[in-house]
Write an enzyme that holds these catalytic residues in place. Structure first.
Site, PDB file in Angstrom:
ATOM      1  N   ARG A  43      28.877 -60.286   7.607  1.00  0.00           N
ATOM      2  CA  ARG A  43      28.649 -59.205   8.575  1.00  0.00           C
ATOM      3  C   ARG A  43      29.575 -58.028   8.294  1.00  0.00           C
ATOM      4  O   ARG A  43      29.337 -56.905   8.698  1.00  0.00           O
ATOM      5  CB  ARG A  43      28.796 -59.711  10.025  1.00  0.00           C
ATOM      6  CG  ARG A  43      28.507 -58.660  11.077  1.00  0.00           C
ATOM      7  CD  ARG A  43      27.869 -59.226  12.358  1.00  0.00           C
ATOM      8  NE  ARG A  43      28.522 -60.417  12.856  1.00  0.00           N
ATOM      9  CZ  ARG A  43      29.678 -60.433  13.525  1.00  0.00           C
ATOM     10  NH1 ARG A  43      30.317 -59.304  13.768  1.00  0.00           N
ATOM     11  NH2 ARG A  43      30.184 -61.572  13.944  1.00  0.00           N
ATOM     12  N   TYR A  94      11.029 -37.002  15.984  1.00  0.00           N
ATOM     13  CA  TYR A  94      10.608 -38.387  15.841  1.00  0.00           C
ATOM     14  C   TYR A  94      10.631 -39.082  17.213  1.00  0.00           C
ATOM     15  O   TYR A  94      11.653 -39.057  17.913  1.00  0.00           O
ATOM     16  CB  TYR A  94      11.529 -39.111  14.849  1.00  0.00           C
ATOM     17  CG  TYR A  94      11.267 -40.589  14.794  1.00  0.00           C
ATOM     18  CD1 TYR A  94      10.015 -41.063  14.412  1.00  0.00           C
ATOM     19  CD2 TYR A  94      12.241 -41.496  15.150  1.00  0.00           C
ATOM     20  CE1 TYR A  94       9.760 -42.426  14.389  1.00  0.00           C
ATOM     21  CE2 TYR A  94      11.987 -42.860  15.129  1.00  0.00           C
ATOM     22  CZ  TYR A  94      10.743 -43.315  14.748  1.00  0.00           C
ATOM     23  OH  TYR A  94      10.494 -44.657  14.732  1.00  0.00           O
ATOM     24  N   ASP A 165      19.031 -35.877  10.861  1.00  0.00           N
ATOM     25  CA  ASP A 165      18.128 -36.921  10.393  1.00  0.00           C
ATOM     26  C   ASP A 165      17.359 -36.337   9.210  1.00  0.00           C
ATOM     27  O   ASP A 165      16.498 -35.468   9.372  1.00  0.00           O
ATOM     28  CB  ASP A 165      17.177 -37.339  11.527  1.00  0.00           C
ATOM     29  CG  ASP A 165      16.235 -38.470  11.122  1.00  0.00           C
ATOM     30  OD1 ASP A 165      15.936 -38.605   9.911  1.00  0.00           O
ATOM     31  OD2 ASP A 165      15.774 -39.202  12.018  1.00  0.00           O
ATOM     32  N   LYS A 190      11.480 -45.270   4.662  1.00  0.00           N
ATOM     33  CA  LYS A 190      10.435 -44.322   4.252  1.00  0.00           C
ATOM     34  C   LYS A 190      10.575 -44.001   2.764  1.00  0.00           C
ATOM     35  O   LYS A 190      10.350 -44.868   1.939  1.00  0.00           O
ATOM     36  CB  LYS A 190      10.505 -43.087   5.142  1.00  0.00           C
ATOM     37  CG  LYS A 190      10.647 -43.398   6.652  1.00  0.00           C
ATOM     38  CD  LYS A 190       9.430 -44.042   7.255  1.00  0.00           C
ATOM     39  CE  LYS A 190       9.641 -44.569   8.672  1.00  0.00           C
ATOM     40  NZ  LYS A 190      10.238 -43.666   9.633  1.00  0.00           N
TER      41      LYS A 190
HETATM   42  C1  LIG Z   1      10.776 -43.762  10.922  1.00  0.00           C
HETATM   43  C2  LIG Z   1      11.803 -42.775  11.330  1.00  0.00           C
HETATM   44  C3  LIG Z   1      12.986 -43.188  11.970  1.00  0.00           C
HETATM   45  C4  LIG Z   1      13.212 -44.625  12.388  1.00  0.00           C
HETATM   46  O1  LIG Z   1      13.480 -45.438  11.307  1.00  0.00           O
HETATM   47  P1  LIG Z   1      13.192 -47.035  11.299  1.00  0.00           P
HETATM   48  O2  LIG Z   1      13.585 -47.407   9.924  1.00  0.00           O
HETATM   49  O3  LIG Z   1      11.734 -47.210  11.613  1.00  0.00           O
HETATM   50  O4  LIG Z   1      14.041 -47.631  12.349  1.00  0.00           O
HETATM   51  C5  LIG Z   1      13.928 -42.226  12.263  1.00  0.00           C
HETATM   52  N1  LIG Z   1      13.740 -40.926  11.972  1.00  0.00           N
HETATM   53  C6  LIG Z   1      12.615 -40.493  11.366  1.00  0.00           C
HETATM   54  C7  LIG Z   1      12.451 -39.041  11.070  1.00  0.00           C
HETATM   55  C8  LIG Z   1      11.611 -41.399  11.028  1.00  0.00           C
HETATM   56  O5  LIG Z   1      10.483 -40.957  10.453  1.00  0.00           O
END
Ligand SMILES: *Cc1c(COP(=O)(O)O)cnc(C)c1O
Length: 369
Positions: A43, A94, A165, A190
């Site tokens: 962890r 998001y 982000d 992604k």
């Molecule tokens: C998908 C997404 C997230 C969340 O990520 P997860 O891996 O699904 O938890 C956060 N920000 C953006 C812009 C996203 O497209």
């Protein structure tokens, strides 16, 4: 040697070269390690995390900490500000982030002030008196482009932190830490991983103390990534440059064609000259993004018909994989209501663009007819 980002994506985070040593960091599946070494309980750390974090950190120019998912990274980032801190956040972004911030605001953990991401003047006016400004490099799904340098300067003057982000841009298109951000978060689920087969997140910062706190938060709260997912994400990262070259070129071509399609009312893509934020993207980005927003004529019903009638494009949520996917975002109750009912979000993949166009064009004509 000063290596370009496309090269770093291939080379960073590899084990030291030695005769007989592996070229790639192996996946290390162990919950515990022999005593009296650097590693102890998994962890706290794992060599597969370290390899991924070195690679992402080299690309962003900071120290990366991997998390179990993008949302886990965002939760950790929001935990770095104290109780009742004021967060300036986009009202249209998001849906997971907007929903999380609404919960934290309702519970009193944070005080959220909302801004409209298409209104830079309004955003800058809101910065004084806030502790943290939250940006999406380009918003999901409306593709409003953030002016990170302008917000960074305003936040510095106000003593606020800026978190970005950067999921949709990846470090190959934009490096927010170079532009004045304090903290970057990614859903590596992604583009970074890129194959729609895992969930992973990360934070990156140049502030060593902040990096320590994020790493401690991961350890204490337990939002740890699995080594296998992390290994797959690093494997995906190796091809990020070529995937993005292809998918973004496909996206630009499709955006131009869709803009002239009789069944389409509006196309959103930062590569289109008329797009709000086109100039900021040209100034701050290397290349462009692979998402396209399409508002079809005829509203939600026609949009659903389009999304469910393609044969090559996959009707599915999420984005950033090698395969092209599409969905009407407002099919989700959690999607902010400012997103148009007829908006279909295209996540453009790396297939042949003529195949993608033929399938989409057919679906649009059938649904409209
Ligand atoms: C998908 C997404 C997230 C969340 O990520 P997860 O891996 O699904 O938890 C956060 N920000 C953006 C812009 C996203 O497209």
């Amino acid at each position: 040697m000063d290596l370009s980002p496309a090269t770093l994506a291939v080379t960073a985070g590899r084990p030291p070269a030695a005769p007989g040593a592996p070229v790639n960091a192996p996946v290390t599946l162990s919950s515990t390690f022999h005593a009296e070494g650097e590693l102890s309980y998994a962890r706290a750390g794992n060599p597969t995390w370290t390899a991924f974090e070195e690679a992402l950190g080299a690309l962003e120019g900071g120290r990366a900490v991997a998390f179990a998912s993008g949302i886990a990274a965002i939760v950790a980032a929001l935990e770095t500000v104290g109780p009742s801190a004021v967060v300036l956040a986009p009202s249209l972004a998001y849906s997971g982030t907007v929903g999380l911030l609404r919960q934290l605001d309702a519970s009193g953990r944070l005080r959220v002030r909302w801004y409209d991401p298409s209104d830079l003047t309004g955003l800058l006016r809101g910065v004084p008196g806030t502790d943290l400004v939250w940006l999406e490099s380009v918003t999901n799904p409306l593709l409003d482009v953030a002016d990170v340098p302008a917000v960074g300067a305003a936040a510095r003057a106000a003593g606020a932190l800026v978190a970005v982000d950067a999921t949709l841009v990846t470090p190959l298109v934009q490096r927010p830490l170079d532009l004045g951000a304090d903290l970057v978060v990614h859903s590596a689920t992604k583009y970074i991983a890129g194959h729609s087969d895992l969930l992973l997140g990360a934070t990156v910062t140049r502030d060593e103390e902040l990096a320590q706190r994020l790493s401690a938060a991961r350890h204490d709260r337990g939002a740890i990534p699995g080594p296998f997912e992390t290994w797959l994400a690093l494997r995906g990262l190796r091809t990020l440059a070529v995937r993005l070259d292809r998918s973004s070129a496909n996206a630009v071509e499709l955006a131009h064609r869709l803009a002239g399609h009789p069944a389409v009312e509006r196309v959103r893509h930062p590569g289109l000259a008329g797009h709000l934020g086109h100039d900021v993207a040209l100034r701050d980005w290397h290349g462009t993004v692979s998402l396209v927003g399409v508002e079809v004529a005829g509203g939600a019903v026609v949009a659903e018909r389009v999304a469910s009638s393609t044969r090559l494009w996959v009707h599915a949520t999420s984005l950033g994989g090698v395969e092209s996917t599409l969905e009407r975002r407002r099919r989700w109750a959690a999607e902010p209501t400012g997103v148009p009912e007829a908006l279909i979000r295209l996540s453009v993949g790396i297939e042949d663009v003529e195949d993608l166009w033929a399938d989409l064009d057919t679906a649009l004509r059938r649904a409209a007819g």
